[in-house]
Write a protein that holds these residues in place. Sequence first.
Motif, PDB file in Angstrom:
ATOM      1  N   GLY A 152       0.882  -1.159   0.051  1.00  0.00           N
ATOM      2  CA  GLY A 152       0.012  -0.094   0.023  1.00  0.00           C
ATOM      3  C   GLY A 152       0.758   1.260   0.032  1.00  0.00           C
ATOM      4  N   VAL A 153       0.215   2.378   0.080  1.00  0.00           N
ATOM      5  CA  VAL A 153       0.741   3.685  -0.064  1.00  0.00           C
ATOM      6  C   VAL A 153       0.600   4.460   1.553  1.00  0.00           C
ATOM      7  CG1 VAL A 153       0.798   5.788  -1.003  1.00  0.00           C
ATOM      8  CG2 VAL A 153       0.715   3.702  -2.383  1.00  0.00           C
ATOM      9  N   LEU A 212      17.473   3.816 -15.283  1.00  0.00           N
ATOM     10  CA  LEU A 212      16.367   3.716 -14.990  1.00  0.00           C
ATOM     11  C   LEU A 212      15.991   2.441 -14.649  1.00  0.00           C
ATOM     12  CD1 LEU A 212      13.493   6.055 -16.197  1.00  0.00           C
ATOM     13  CD2 LEU A 212      13.100   4.198 -15.225  1.00  0.00           C
ATOM     14  N   PHE A 213      15.536   2.118 -13.509  1.00  0.00           N
ATOM     15  CA  PHE A 213      15.356   0.604 -13.245  1.00  0.00           C
ATOM     16  C   PHE A 213      13.925   0.342 -12.612  1.00  0.00           C
ATOM     17  CE2 PHE A 213      16.097  -1.643  -9.126  1.00  0.00           C
ATOM     18  CZ  PHE A 213      15.629  -3.247  -9.623  1.00  0.00           C
ATOM     19  N   VAL A 214      13.289  -0.601 -12.827  1.00  0.00           N
ATOM     20  CA  VAL A 214      11.999  -1.023 -12.487  1.00  0.00           C
ATOM     21  C   VAL A 214      12.199  -2.435 -11.856  1.00  0.00           C
ATOM     22  CG1 VAL A 214       9.369  -1.615 -13.023  1.00  0.00           C
ATOM     23  CG2 VAL A 214      10.724   0.606 -13.881  1.00  0.00           C
ATOM     24  N   TYR A 215      11.636  -2.387 -10.484  1.00  0.00           N
ATOM     25  CA  TYR A 215      11.480  -3.750  -9.816  1.00  0.00           C
ATOM     26  C   TYR A 215      10.047  -4.138  -9.749  1.00  0.00           C
ATOM     27  CZ  TYR A 215      11.863  -7.230  -6.193  1.00  0.00           C
ATOM     28  OH  TYR A 215      11.903  -8.271  -5.288  1.00  0.00           O
ATOM     29  N   ALA A 216       9.528  -5.184 -10.344  1.00  0.00           N
ATOM     30  CA  ALA A 216       8.342  -5.740 -10.246  1.00  0.00           C
ATOM     31  C   ALA A 216       8.244  -6.838  -9.027  1.00  0.00           C
ATOM     32  CB  ALA A 216       7.823  -6.291 -11.502  1.00  0.00           C
ATOM     33  N   LEU A 217       7.478  -6.466  -8.178  1.00  0.00           N
ATOM     34  CA  LEU A 217       7.163  -7.288  -6.979  1.00  0.00           C
ATOM     35  C   LEU A 217       5.831  -7.939  -7.101  1.00  0.00           C
ATOM     36  CD1 LEU A 217       8.058  -7.898  -4.210  1.00  0.00           C
ATOM     37  CD2 LEU A 217       6.640  -6.199  -3.257  1.00  0.00           C
ATOM     38  N   VAL A 218       6.013  -9.177  -7.495  1.00  0.00           N
ATOM     39  CA  VAL A 218       4.891 -10.023  -7.837  1.00  0.00           C
ATOM     40  C   VAL A 218       4.691 -11.036  -6.603  1.00  0.00           C
ATOM     41  CG1 VAL A 218       3.548 -11.230  -9.472  1.00  0.00           C
ATOM     42  CG2 VAL A 218       5.466  -9.779 -10.246  1.00  0.00           C
ATOM     43  N   GLY A 219       3.669 -10.918  -5.938  1.00  0.00           N
ATOM     44  CA  GLY A 219       3.168 -12.027  -4.976  1.00  0.00           C
ATOM     45  C   GLY A 219       2.089 -12.021  -4.596  1.00  0.00           C
ATOM     46  N   THR A 220       1.685 -11.793  -3.211  1.00  0.00           N
ATOM     47  CA  THR A 220       0.318 -11.569  -2.788  1.00  0.00           C
ATOM     48  C   THR A 220      -0.323 -10.533  -3.402  1.00  0.00           C
ATOM     49  OG1 THR A 220       0.945 -12.371  -0.592  1.00  0.00           O
ATOM     50  CG2 THR A 220      -1.190 -11.292  -1.076  1.00  0.00           C
ATOM     51  N   GLY A 221       0.355  -9.344  -3.781  1.00  0.00           N
ATOM     52  CA  GLY A 221      -0.069  -8.341  -4.811  1.00  0.00           C
ATOM     53  C   GLY A 221       0.682  -8.056  -6.016  1.00  0.00           C
ATOM     54  N   LEU A 222       0.733  -6.929  -6.654  1.00  0.00           N
ATOM     55  CA  LEU A 222       1.604  -6.592  -7.554  1.00  0.00           C
ATOM     56  C   LEU A 222       1.708  -5.072  -7.668  1.00  0.00           C
ATOM     57  CD1 LEU A 222       2.757  -6.867 -10.573  1.00  0.00           C
ATOM     58  CD2 LEU A 222       0.382  -6.463 -11.423  1.00  0.00           C
ATOM     59  N   GLY A 223       3.125  -4.849  -7.615  1.00  0.00           N
ATOM     60  CA  GLY A 223       3.373  -3.161  -7.820  1.00  0.00           C
ATOM     61  C   GLY A 223       4.957  -3.507  -8.108  1.00  0.00           C
ATOM     62  N   ILE A 224       5.409  -2.120  -8.776  1.00  0.00           N
ATOM     63  CA  ILE A 224       6.532  -1.880  -9.206  1.00  0.00           C
ATOM     64  C   ILE A 224       7.031  -0.706  -8.236  1.00  0.00           C
ATOM     65  CG2 ILE A 224       5.990  -2.834 -11.429  1.00  0.00           C
ATOM     66  CD1 ILE A 224       6.020   0.425 -12.339  1.00  0.00           C
ATOM     67  N   GLY A 225       8.497  -0.842  -8.335  1.00  0.00           N
ATOM     68  CA  GLY A 225       9.355   0.377  -7.774  1.00  0.00           C
ATOM     69  C   GLY A 225      10.063   0.720  -8.940  1.00  0.00           C
ATOM     70  N   ALA A 239       1.905   7.020  -4.865  1.00  0.00           N
ATOM     71  CA  ALA A 239       1.241   6.004  -5.418  1.00  0.00           C
ATOM     72  C   ALA A 239       1.890   5.531  -6.949  1.00  0.00           C
ATOM     73  CB  ALA A 239      -0.225   6.229  -5.540  1.00  0.00           C
ATOM     74  N   ALA A 240       2.902   6.134  -7.231  1.00  0.00           N
ATOM     75  CA  ALA A 240       3.438   5.574  -8.531  1.00  0.00           C
ATOM     76  C   ALA A 240       4.042   4.071  -8.563  1.00  0.00           C
ATOM     77  CB  ALA A 240       4.614   6.578  -8.816  1.00  0.00           C
ATOM     78  N   GLY A 241       3.731   3.508  -9.432  1.00  0.00           N
ATOM     79  CA  GLY A 241       3.897   2.170  -9.422  1.00  0.00           C
ATOM     80  C   GLY A 241       2.803   1.107  -8.978  1.00  0.00           C
ATOM     81  N   GLU A 242       1.725   1.453  -8.521  1.00  0.00           N
ATOM     82  CA  GLU A 242       0.563   0.920  -8.211  1.00  0.00           C
ATOM     83  C   GLU A 242      -0.048   0.160  -9.423  1.00  0.00           C
ATOM     84  OE1 GLU A 242      -0.607  -0.139  -5.178  1.00  0.00           O
ATOM     85  OE2 GLU A 242       1.305   0.754  -4.308  1.00  0.00           O
ATOM     86  N   VAL A 243       0.597  -0.475 -10.245  1.00  0.00           N
ATOM     87  CA  VAL A 243       0.040  -0.956 -11.855  1.00  0.00           C
ATOM     88  C   VAL A 243      -1.217  -2.062 -11.571  1.00  0.00           C
ATOM     89  CG1 VAL A 243       2.195  -0.398 -12.924  1.00  0.00           C
ATOM     90  CG2 VAL A 243       2.071  -2.626 -11.682  1.00  0.00           C
ATOM     91  N   GLY A 244      -1.125  -2.416 -10.364  1.00  0.00           N
ATOM     92  CA  GLY A 244      -2.163  -3.570 -10.038  1.00  0.00           C
ATOM     93  C   GLY A 244      -3.568  -3.180 -10.120  1.00  0.00           C
ATOM     94  N   LEU A 297      -5.578  -5.884 -12.739  1.00  0.00           N
ATOM     95  CA  LEU A 297      -4.255  -6.471 -13.341  1.00  0.00           C
ATOM     96  C   LEU A 297      -3.811  -7.224 -11.948  1.00  0.00           C
ATOM     97  CD1 LEU A 297      -2.633  -6.800 -15.710  1.00  0.00           C
ATOM     98  CD2 LEU A 297      -1.329  -4.792 -15.034  1.00  0.00           C
ATOM     99  N   GLU A 298      -3.682  -6.816 -10.866  1.00  0.00           N
ATOM    100  CA  GLU A 298      -3.359  -7.724  -9.595  1.00  0.00           C
ATOM    101  C   GLU A 298      -3.890  -8.836  -9.418  1.00  0.00           C
ATOM    102  OE1 GLU A 298      -1.887  -5.713  -5.661  1.00  0.00           O
ATOM    103  OE2 GLU A 298      -3.944  -6.252  -5.259  1.00  0.00           O
ATOM    104  N   ASP A 299      -5.084  -8.832  -9.426  1.00  0.00           N
ATOM    105  CA  ASP A 299      -6.082  -9.900  -9.443  1.00  0.00           C
ATOM    106  C   ASP A 299      -5.588 -11.059 -10.638  1.00  0.00           C
ATOM    107  OD1 ASP A 299      -8.103 -11.207  -7.717  1.00  0.00           O
ATOM    108  OD2 ASP A 299      -9.221 -11.253  -9.748  1.00  0.00           O
TER     109      ASP A 299
END
Length: 428
Positions: A152-153, A212-225, A239-244, A297-299
């Motif tokens: 979350g944020v 410029l680097f993006v980390y995709a955290l894919v687990g219980t949810g989905l988000g990027i840093g 909230a930048a990166g809340e692609v879910g 998308l997260e779902d």
Amino acid sequence: MDEQPWNRQRLRSNNEWLLLEHLRTTGAASRAQLARETGLSKPTVSSALAALEQGGLVREAGTVVPERGRTAVLYEPDPTAGYVLGIDIGRARLRTAVADLSGGIRARIDVPNEGTTADAVADAVVAAAGEVLREADVPADRVVHAAVATPGVFDPESGRVRYAVNLPGWGRAGLVERIRGQLGGPDLSVHNDANLAALGEYAFGAGRGSRLFVYALVGTGLGIGIVADGELFTGAHGAAGEVGFLPVSLAALDGGALDGRALDDVVEQGIEAGAAAGAEAGREAASVEGRVRRGALEDAVSADAVVRIARALGLDGVASAKDVFDAARTGQPAAVAAVRKEGERLALVVSAVSAVLDPDLVVLGGGVGHGADLLLDPVRASLRLLTPLRPRVAASELGDDAVLLGAITTALRRARPEVFERHAAKAV
């Protein structure tokens, strides 16, 4: 005109900070080396080092005998001038570590998150922090800053965490203050877990040196840093990166059909067929309103989606994404197909991110990232079909430690100037 006293004090303070940061970034050095490398005079270096040593910020680190001249004393930052806490709050686990100001981990613990309410989770976080401090033999009042990672944020104005739908009740007012108050001494900051994972991976893992680097955290949810030139980009409201939350249909994701039927129809039929199983089926047959709240998308891309797809394709007995990946490694067709489908969906995430940010690297992490050895090929193959914008896609090098190391990095960035400011204030 004579220089004002406060100007002289500021100059001394600036010189001391310059020397301290130089030692931190380049390693132990002698007075003569510091004078050569910083451009300060030898008397200025000697005076500044004496003040820093008296304040407990630097210490002797041995001696060196140059080819010509006398033996010289080497100085280094004193790592025990303060400590930091890193805390990673996940749905399944709580990870906590204490580090000194050099970044050296003094102790860490990793325990299941067994809290069934938001208050219970908050209390478990405090208990874990106390345990790790006792293990490190670090008094709580020596901790300068604690950085907390959470889904979350965090909204600093309301003091609440928004969008953390995978931790029920976590958005309630007062939880952060509850943790802050029970921890006692240190300053505390709250950050999005994907953001801290990105910072950890940039500092210690696959993201090193990326522009410029993006980390995709894919687990219980989905988000990027997002890390640009070494700094996190968090957007106007964090909230930048809340692609879910990107709105997308499963039919669009899956290119239309599987065995003549849209995959979302297959998944829904599989859910309906298992409705008699009780609570698990009830959870998976969540309402449209619940899916929108979580994010379309997260779902479709998170670890739960991998399990749903595998079950819909006929793979029984799997309870987690790890089970699916393990089955795929043994060649079970339904598991292989489910992993391929997850890779195709992740490629859509990468293509969307690439169109907006143009990163040079996207790293796959989180629980699903453990299957990167199986996912990278379908992600790359799908990217070739989806977009001409194709950043390098790689697996996380830090695995489950990315978020925690990002929390430590963030805490250090705040603690080091704070420790120095306390020293400078005493010198006034």
